[in-house]
Design a protein around this motif. Structure first.
Motif, mmCIF file in Angstrom:
data_model
loop_
_atom_site.group_PDB
_atom_site.id
_atom_site.type_symbol
_atom_site.label_atom_id
_atom_site.label_comp_id
_atom_site.label_asym_id
_atom_site.label_seq_id
_atom_site.Cartn_x
_atom_site.Cartn_y
_atom_site.Cartn_z
ATOM 1 N N GLU A 292 0.695 -0.877 -0.065
ATOM 2 C CA GLU A 292 0.278 -0.068 0.294
ATOM 3 C C GLU A 292 0.896 1.648 0.067
ATOM 4 O O GLU A 292 0.624 2.596 -1.017
ATOM 5 C CB GLU A 292 -0.812 0.258 1.305
ATOM 6 C CG GLU A 292 -2.244 -1.193 0.920
ATOM 7 C CD GLU A 292 -2.859 -1.116 1.925
ATOM 8 O OE1 GLU A 292 -2.789 0.044 3.266
ATOM 9 O OE2 GLU A 292 -3.997 -1.902 2.448
ATOM 10 N N LYS A 293 1.389 1.743 0.964
ATOM 11 C CA LYS A 293 2.848 2.748 0.847
ATOM 12 C C LYS A 293 3.342 2.801 -0.484
ATOM 13 O O LYS A 293 3.637 3.706 -0.734
ATOM 14 C CB LYS A 293 4.124 2.017 2.014
ATOM 15 C CG LYS A 293 3.086 2.081 3.349
ATOM 16 C CD LYS A 293 4.432 2.161 4.472
ATOM 17 C CE LYS A 293 3.851 2.320 5.676
ATOM 18 N NZ LYS A 293 4.709 2.090 7.241
ATOM 19 N N SER B 94 0.890 4.025 -3.008
ATOM 20 C CA SER B 94 0.722 5.735 -2.821
ATOM 21 C C SER B 94 2.336 6.568 -3.042
ATOM 22 O O SER B 94 1.872 7.934 -3.459
ATOM 23 C CB SER B 94 0.865 5.937 -1.208
ATOM 24 O OG SER B 94 1.766 5.621 -0.565
ATOM 25 N N ASP C 126 3.652 15.864 -1.376
ATOM 26 C CA ASP C 126 1.977 16.471 -1.134
ATOM 27 C C ASP C 126 2.204 17.633 -0.539
ATOM 28 O O ASP C 126 1.086 18.683 -1.172
ATOM 29 C CB ASP C 126 1.653 14.813 -0.057
ATOM 30 C CG ASP C 126 1.738 14.151 -0.251
ATOM 31 O OD1 ASP C 126 1.855 13.726 -1.541
ATOM 32 O OD2 ASP C 126 1.915 12.677 0.206
#
Length: 660
Positions: free
Chosen positions: A173-174, A177, A524
């Motif tokens: 998942e990381k 991302s 981000d």
């Protein structure tokens, strides 16, 4: 026909596929040698592709930017085996780097490291080792990388791929991302890097030769020598041929002078680099250039022994023919040394102080020799042109004095090199510029007749040439004055590479981003700011140890129009791929690379290097990407672009596409 078309398609596709892959210019080979029953030596051999270099393990600790050192770690806890001494490394190349402001050591082509280990557990069969390193070439650096090895003491060594089974769903998942939905790849391809040439140094050498033509040692020889060949020969065509041959031999002699440096380069590639960075030699060059300057001012004359030129002159007269013409050309080279020597010394010092080495020196010498040779050939072919030549006079001595001031200014460049290496602090950037201002003012006073030297004739009226050169020199001095300040105008971009770097200053330098720009170091956060301000984004993949990243910032970004665009029109996100700051346990993860190896994301640099590789199939720095907040590409990606005009056009094109 179908098969032929298929083969052609594959042949055309291969370069594209290769260019889309991350660079991997280092190949490691590990071997083990048993010395005694409990003593082993492990050898780590790095083979580097042409043009790439890897830094030493020993780098001076500093709070400023510095190269990424090569590091070796072992799984020794003292119970199974112990390390005997440190990991040894080869001699390497030692050179002062103006960007890092320190002496750096690196390796090219290949480097073999060795580590001795002594077994505590005599039954031990295997050890583990890891090497952390980064490599650079003339235009880019790659993100630091770790390679792990499982080393069997019996001699079987394999690169450790990591435990694939240990990768969890959270790791996946990381990893996911980090992937962004980048749009417009087909519209905007990656940059193309062009190879450099030696044309610029050839042109500089040619200009040096043209200047040498205007000195008292060479200029009067042109009409005398050409007249000797054209009038002394019974056959006019033969006389013209001999004069052209004479010019060719002049060119060849100066080109041949660079050959010994090629021999030095081939025997030991480190020699020329050591010459360029050696503190003692740079100090010696400083003294020599001061002596050259005083000689040009007319206080004494530097000449080679008269017996040399007399012997060559007698050889030329006695031998005759082609060989005699060669000796005549060699005689000219010796007789004119008092004027050409200092100019050649500048060329030699400048070439050895750069990365070009022997090839660059040959290009410069070739240009110098061609400029000296051209008049003899051209005036032999067109003898009527001799009537248009100005007569010898006091202006020739004025040329020598002007060259003396130039030699004086160049002398302090060599002293600056030594000062930077040893950190003496006597020639900080502003002090260096102040000395150049004083030298420039001295030249202005001389050109306007306020200062005279021993061989100067009385000036009844200033010539147009002296006035013009005086005004140009005064303008140059005025250009230098902002370099004494602690303002945005202190950069003096036209002189980049000559004065000490901006950070070697008498002023305290404080900035959070490059050139004081507001740069986000988290992707981000930068994207969030771009959405809020409705601005495009420039992603700057960079590194603390990236030399060309600093060059781009100091020499290209500092251009007023560019820094204004970056400051006002873009959100700048600078992602440092070599940042060693540790991620928290919650932030760290294991990443499965396409080749099946497991990469542990343990630092901030690991994260951004992986981010770059995943999304842009590129692992080199500097690397620049223009996108909007929705991840639409606004222009092709680009890398090291020393042409400020080209870089500004790239930024403005991105802005236009954003507005569309």
């Amino acid at each position: 026909m179908r098969n032929i078309i298929l083969l052609l398609f594959i042949a055309l596709a291969i370069p594209t596929l290769i260019s889309a892959q991350p660079l991997d210019p280092v190949e490691w080979e590990v071997s083990v040698k048993k010395e005694t029953d409990d003593l082993y030596t492990v050898f780590f051999k790095a083979k580097l592709d042409k043009g790439w270099h890897m830094y030493s393990q020993k780098v001076v600790e500093t709070d400023e930017i510095a190269p990424t050192p090569t590091e070796f770690t072992y799984n020794s806890d003292g119970k199974n085996y112990i390390l005997v001494g440190e990991t040894k490394e080869p001699k390497g190349i030692e050179k002062f780097d103006n960007i890092f402001e320190m002496e750096v050591k690196y390796f090219e082509k290949k480097a073999t490291f060795s580590q001795q280990i002594k077994l505590v557990d005599k039954n031990l069969k295997k050890i583990k080792a890891e090497v952390y390193f980064s490599v650079c070439d003339d235009e880019k650096c790659l993100a630091p990388e770790s390679v792990k090895f499982d080393i069997n003491l019996s001699g079987i060594v394999k690169e450790s791929t990591g435990d694939i089974e240990s990768i969890t769903e959270e790791d996946k998942e990381k990893s996911e991302s980090l992937v962004i939905d980048l749009k417009g790849r087909d519209t905007y391809p990656s940059e193309q890097v062009e190879e450099k040439s030696y044309f610029n140094i050839f042109v500089l050498g040619f200009l040096g030769g043209l200047i040498a033509l205007l000195t008292p040692c060479v200029f009067p020889m042109i009409p005398l020598t050409v007249s000797f060949f054209t009038k002394g020969a019974k056959d006019r065509k033969k006389g013209m041929f001999n004069a052209v041959l004479y010019g060719f031999f002049i060119f060849a002699i100066y080109l041949l002078l660079s050959l010994p440096f090629h021999l030095l380069d081939s025997v030991d590639p480190e020699i020329l680099n050591n010459i360029s960075t050696n503190v003692v030699l740079n100090t010696v060059f400083f003294v020599i250039f001061i002596v050259f300057a005083i000689s040009f001012f007319g206080y004494f004359e530097i000449t080679l022994p008269a017996s040399w030129s007399n012997k060559l002159d007698s050889k030329a007269n006695s031998v005759g023919g082609v060989i005699g013409i060669f000796f005549m050309a060699l005689t000219l080279a010796l007789v004119s040394f008092s004027c050409t020597g200092p100019i050649l010394g500048s060329l030699l010092g400048g070439s050895l102080s750069s990365d070009g080495g022997a090839m660059q020196l040959s290009a410069g010498m070739g240009g110098f020799g061609l400029a000296l040779a051209l008049p003899f050939g051209l005036f032999a072919l067109f003898p009527n042109w001799l009537n248009s030549l100005p007569k010898s006079g006091g202006w020739l001595n004025a040329v020598k004095v002007v060259l003396g001031f130039i030699e004086l200014a160049l002398a302090f460049k060599f002293l600056s090199n030594a000062d930077l290496v040893e950190h003496w602090g006597i020639l900080k950037r502003e002090v260096f510029i102040a000395i150049w201002i004083i030298i420039g003012l001295g030249l202005v006073l001389y050109l306007f007749g306020k200062i005279r030297f021993p061989h100067d004739s009385p000036i009844k009226k200033l010539s147009v040439g002296r006035k013009t050169l005086g005004i140009i020199t005064l303008a140059f001095v005025i250009y230098l004055i902002p370099g004494l300040t602690n303002t945005a105008y202190a950069n003096l971009k036209l002189l980049s590479g000559f004065p000490p770097p901006l950070f070697y200053s008498i002023y305290e330098k404080e900035s959070h981003g490059p050139l004081g720009l507001n740069a986000y170091t988290d992707f981000d956060a930068g994207v969030k700011a771009a959405k809020a301000q409705n601005k495009p984004i420039m992603i700057d993949f960079t590194g603390w140890a990236c030399v060309n990243c600093r060059k781009m910032e100091e020499q290209v970004w500092s251009y007023p129009d560019i820094i204004n665009v970056l400051k006002n029109d873009y959100i700048l996100i600078s992602l440092y791929v070599d940042d060693r700051k540790k991620l928290s346990k919650e932030e760290g993860f294991k990443f499965l690379k396409p080749d099946g190896r497991v990469k542990e994301i343990r630092t901030v640099g690991d994260k951004w290097a992986t981010f770059q590789t995943i999304n842009f199939q590129n692992n080199s720095q500097p690397y620049y990407v223009l996108v909007d907040s929705e991840m639409n590409l606004l222009n092709k990606t680009t890398a090291y672009t020393p042409d400020s005009g080209e870089y500004l056009d790239w930024l403005q094109t991105g802005l236009k596409n954003f507005k569309k």
